[in-house]
Structures are given as C-alpha cells and as structure tokens.
Scaffold this active site. Structure first.
Site, PDB file in Angstrom:
ATOM      1  CE  LYS A   1      -1.106   4.038   2.448  1.00 28.99           C
ATOM      2  NZ  LYS A   1      -1.204   3.044   3.427  1.00 28.99           N
TER       3      LYS A   1
ATOM      4  CE  LYS B 270      -4.689   1.780  -0.591  1.00 26.85           C
ATOM      5  NZ  LYS B 270      -3.972   0.451  -0.270  1.00 26.85           N
TER       6      LYS B 270
ATOM      7  CB  SER C  46      -0.976   0.028   1.157  1.00 30.74           C
ATOM      8  OG  SER C  46      -2.116  -0.845   1.048  1.00 30.74           O
TER       9      SER C  46
ATOM     10  CB  SER D 134      -4.026   1.379   4.024  1.00 39.03           C
ATOM     11  OG  SER D 134      -3.524   0.937   2.897  1.00 39.03           O
TER      12      SER D 134
END
Length: 304
Positions: free
Chosen positions: A225, A64, A61, A118
């Site tokens: 993140k 992203k 992820s 997420s």
C-alpha cells in the site's frame, strides 16, 4: 581423493551463507529518504532496522489497509453491489475520482481498487455502507488498532485523505503484519492491473497498482500500500520476500515521488552487502527539517 572433493564441494556450497553471516550491517550506513522507517522479519518478529520509528505522523492512504481489515472482519458480502453516492463525494471533499455517482460495483471490487489503486471514493463508500455508517466504521478502525497494540494511532476516516489519520512506523509494522493474514488483502493489494466493470450505467475503468515494484513485478510482494498527502509525504508499506526471507517494510514521509521505492532498494542492498547507498541533497535537507520539528515538539511536550 573422493573424500577431499566431497569436503571441497561442501565448503563451496556453504560459503555463500558463511559470507552472508559476516556482512556488517551498520544502521548508520543505511541512508534513506524517508523520515521514519522500520524493517521487521515477518516470521520471527525480529526488528532488523528502525529510524525514528516512534514519530507520530499522518499516514495518508496507508489508512486503507485498516479500512480493508474492518470490512473483511465484518463478513459483509463481497458480492453485494455498492452504490457510489453524492454523500461519498462529500466525504472525500469532492476529491477527483473517475467513478460516476450512482453507479454500482461489487464490494470485493470496490475493496480491490481501494487497495491497489488507492481509489478514495471507493474507500469512502466502504465506510458509508458499513452498518451504522462512517461513524461506526471509524470506531471499528480505532478499536482494531487498539486490539493490535497500535498505541500511537488514530483514524478519522476510511480513505486517509484527512491528515488527522496518524500513526508511527512501529505501529504500521503491526498493522502490516496483521493485514498479511487476510488472503483478500494479499490478492487485492498486489493486483498489478485491473479493469472494473460498473453497472447503472454500464462502463469500465482500468486501474493500475500505485506501487511500481508490484505493477512491473520487480519484487516478490505479498502485501502493498502506498500513500501520499502534503502533510504525510510519500509513504509505503509492504510485505516482500527478499532473498528467501519475508520482510515487513514501512517507510513514512519520504521526499520525492519515487523515494519510497528507492528506499526499498537501498534497504535490500544494505541487507545483502551492508552498503546503503545515498540519497539526494534535497531529501537530506527535508529530513533534517522534519526531524528538527519533531524533536522540538517532543521537547515542548515534555516541558509541559
């Protein structure tokens, strides 16, 4: 007498900085649970620490972050309502999401929950609602990576659920540095908790940040993140202020759910004292296995 006191006071004020300069930061003393890692000074670009920073690995992820940059570069309205479709669910292979199909949320809110929590369906919908659809969106992701000099990076979707989204710790540091220039990414990725108000039908969902350092405000974090896939391990990128210094942290393929957070703490301790702490035996075995696999692959590739 006054002159002597002035000198003593000045010496006491300067001594912490003098002592800090004498700290021996031997990279060999820093034990991390992550297979790959990089620490970079965000202002000067100085490489402070690296560990197998050129290994190409799935990034889960962390993808992203690039998704957010492409959306923001496109200048699409963040107020425009996005409808979550069955097509979005297929794009994430029906991976679990609390979002109801056919409900709507403003693009800015979709981007926020994709970054902070997420949300995979949110990331899929951002790609599908791009001009030209997901194919055009992924092409923009890869074009942006090339522009940033990310030579060992490839994207195939907007969520990061595919293990074919790959990069290196060195490349991810470049992505993180670029992402820090987007105020929206700063704000959305460091939102600790958030309630999203959906339409058609009307309902609410509460979200929390996947980075506990942000969720509980333990660190001064500007961009964050997390990521996880079986193939990628636990991953974390963040820009954080440590003792008055803005640093870029990249940790890839860490063993254990909280290991990236632990690694961040070990790096912080190493910067302050030169002592890096220790990691669990299981994490050490995991790293040796992953590094051995990488070295074997590199040897095979060089032979051919």
């Amino acid at each position: 007498m006054m002159r002597i006191m002035t000198i003593i006071l000045a010496t006491l004020m300067l001594s912490p900085f003098v002592m800090a300069e004498k700290i021996s930061r031997n990279p060999a003393n820093l034990q991390l649970a992550s297979v790959s890692a990089v620490v970079v000074d965000a202002d000067s670009g100085e490489l402070i620490y690296q560990k197998y920073s050129d290994i190409v690995k799935p990034i889960a992820s962390l993808t992203k972050v690039m998704t957010a940059m492409v959306v923001l570069d496109s200048k699409q309205s963040l107020r425009e309502m996005i409808r979550f479709s069955q097509e979005d669910r297929k794009a994430i292979n029906n991976y679990y999401s609390r979002i109801r199909v056919d409900s709507e949320l403003p693009r800015g809110e979709v981007l926020r929950i994709a970054l902070m929590s997420s949300e995979n369906l949110a990331a899929a919908s951002l790609g599908r609602n791009f001009p030209g659809g997901m194919t055009a969106f992924v092409a923009k992701m890869n074009a942006k990576a090339k522009q940033l000099g990310m030579k060992n990076t490839q994207f195939v979707d907007s969520s990061g659920l595919s293990h074919f989204n790959v990069s290196t710790a060195a490349d991810m540091a470049k992505l993180l540095a670029a992402a820090a220039n987007y105020p929206e990414i700063e704000a959305y990725s460091t939102t600790s908790t958030h309630t999203a108000n959906f339409r058609r039908p009307v309902y609410r969902l509460a979200y929390v940040n996947t980075n506990s350092l942000v969720r509980y405000k333990r660190w001064d974090v500007d961009v964050s993140k997390t990521g996880y896939l079986n193939e990628a391990g636990r991953c974390l990128v963040m820009k954080a202020n440590v003792d008055g210094r803005d640093l870029l942290f990249v940790m890839l393929d860490s063993f254990g759910k909280t290991s990236p957070i632990g690694d961040a703490g070990r790096i912080k301790r190493w910067l302050a004292s030169g002592k890096g702490g220790s990691v669990a035996t299981a994490a050490q075995h995991y790293q040796k296995k992953k590094v051995s696999e990488y070295l074997a692959q590199r040897t095979t590739a060089s032979i051919h």
